[in-house]
Design a protein around this motif. Sequence first.
Motif, mmCIF file in Angstrom:
data_model
loop_
_atom_site.group_PDB
_atom_site.id
_atom_site.type_symbol
_atom_site.label_atom_id
_atom_site.label_comp_id
_atom_site.label_asym_id
_atom_site.label_seq_id
_atom_site.Cartn_x
_atom_site.Cartn_y
_atom_site.Cartn_z
ATOM 1 N N VAL A 213 -48.116 -24.478 15.280
ATOM 2 C CA VAL A 213 -47.819 -25.252 16.487
ATOM 3 C C VAL A 213 -46.719 -24.578 17.304
ATOM 4 O O VAL A 213 -46.860 -24.365 18.504
ATOM 5 C CB VAL A 213 -47.406 -26.691 16.134
ATOM 6 N N GLY A 214 -45.617 -24.238 16.657
ATOM 7 C CA GLY A 214 -44.461 -23.733 17.365
ATOM 8 C C GLY A 214 -44.641 -22.374 18.001
ATOM 9 O O GLY A 214 -44.177 -22.140 19.129
ATOM 10 N N LEU A 215 -45.314 -21.453 17.315
ATOM 11 C CA LEU A 215 -45.486 -20.114 17.874
ATOM 12 C C LEU A 215 -46.369 -20.108 19.118
ATOM 13 O O LEU A 215 -45.985 -19.527 20.140
ATOM 14 C CB LEU A 215 -46.027 -19.154 16.810
ATOM 15 N N PRO A 216 -47.538 -20.743 19.110
ATOM 16 C CA PRO A 216 -48.330 -20.793 20.356
ATOM 17 C C PRO A 216 -47.567 -21.444 21.497
ATOM 18 O O PRO A 216 -47.647 -21.008 22.648
ATOM 19 C CB PRO A 216 -49.562 -21.621 19.963
ATOM 20 N N LEU A 217 -46.807 -22.492 21.182
ATOM 21 C CA LEU A 217 -46.030 -23.169 22.222
ATOM 22 C C LEU A 217 -44.959 -22.245 22.790
ATOM 23 O O LEU A 217 -44.730 -22.195 24.008
ATOM 24 C CB LEU A 217 -45.390 -24.425 21.635
#
Length: 438
Positions: A24-28
């Motif tokens: 979740v965090g990396l794509p965001l």
Amino acid sequence: MTIELLSRIRSRAARVGIIGQGYVGLPLALVFHDAGFPVLGLDVDERKVEALRRGDSYIGHIGRDRVARAVASGGYEATTDFDRLAGCDAILICVPTPLGTHREPDNSFIHKTARAIARRLRPGQLVVLESTTYPGATDGEVLPILRESGLACPDDFLLAFSPEREDPGNGRFSTRTIPKIVGGVNGPSTEAAAALYRAAVETVVEVSSARVAESSKLLENVFRSVNIALVNELKMTFDRMGIDVWEVIEAARTKPFGFMPFYPGPGLGGHCIPLDPFYLAWKAAEHGTWARFVELAGEINADMPRYVVGKVAEALNDESKSLRGSRVLVLGLAYKPNIDDDRESPSYALIELLRAAGAWVDYCDPFFPAARKGRRQGLSLASVPCTPEMFARYDVLVVATAHDAFKDPALYRDVGLVVDTRNLVSALGGGPRRVVKA
């Protein structure tokens, strides 16, 4: 305070800190970087941070080139130093929310992260929780922790909830194009969070509160869980009647209205659908009511690996073989096709149950050369080659994931028995001597 923050967001001067650099965090982080914001990616995993600093991607559907470009630009940096949160204007929380041993919600990662933020919180910052949780967690648990800093909301800082809506491997929708729901604990918080996301994603949907935003995420996944449980139960029922549930679904989906196809499988995988229904059921019980339909769906889906193992035992018995001592190859560790995501994958439960029954078990998955050690499992297994010669060595193959790599009929030319939970081999034509749908 809100006016100054909104100005920094509009000018792309606001530094965005994202805690958790996983699925979740990396794509965001990359979406905010692409939108022109300076981004700080924070994670407690030093190996993950070192890989990101080198420009490496450990997530298959996020190419290395994209990460490398972001790092080389200087606009994205990964770190384990949480003291740098003080330099961020917006802090987004993307940490795991697993279930405990008794299927109770575990918000400990959220609480720990909120405390880390509170120790460094300064006036003018926006905090947004993205981790899936039950209604009331943002204003009832995160807000009190942040107030321990001595600061007030909305006078000093802002707080909102915006549920993640990632779908790894989806070719039609991405982090940027999936509509983003935003609900703050008060009006100024909603306004600031909505402005931040509008600067990076195509569509933002504002709702009246953080609790509505939290509930919307649960509804999305409970809807899917209940419908998948329904077709899983019908699969077992129709099997007793000698009816192919897959053919039934294909017939039903010809109706152009009032029907949406869902498909059975060996269980549920991914971070959301196997967990979210239990979050809602737990919170409902706290309020003196019981989400019986939701709980039943969760129980049916959680029990599907046992059903599949039973079908494997029956199929082997028809071959005058016992499950104990048989060589079993599970095809697929990923929870969905053509991705390297094994979170909550039912394949792990299948392997454990087959081993407990005395079978010799291996797996084949081109996306997982070696099985990862997770919070709940550590198989210490490596993938066998995806070849006809290797497949022929096993007494039975169990199709758990419909990877494209498994769709070559030649792979099954010398295979005697396949238990197919995904209707993959059955549709190929030719192939193994015998296919049992499960």
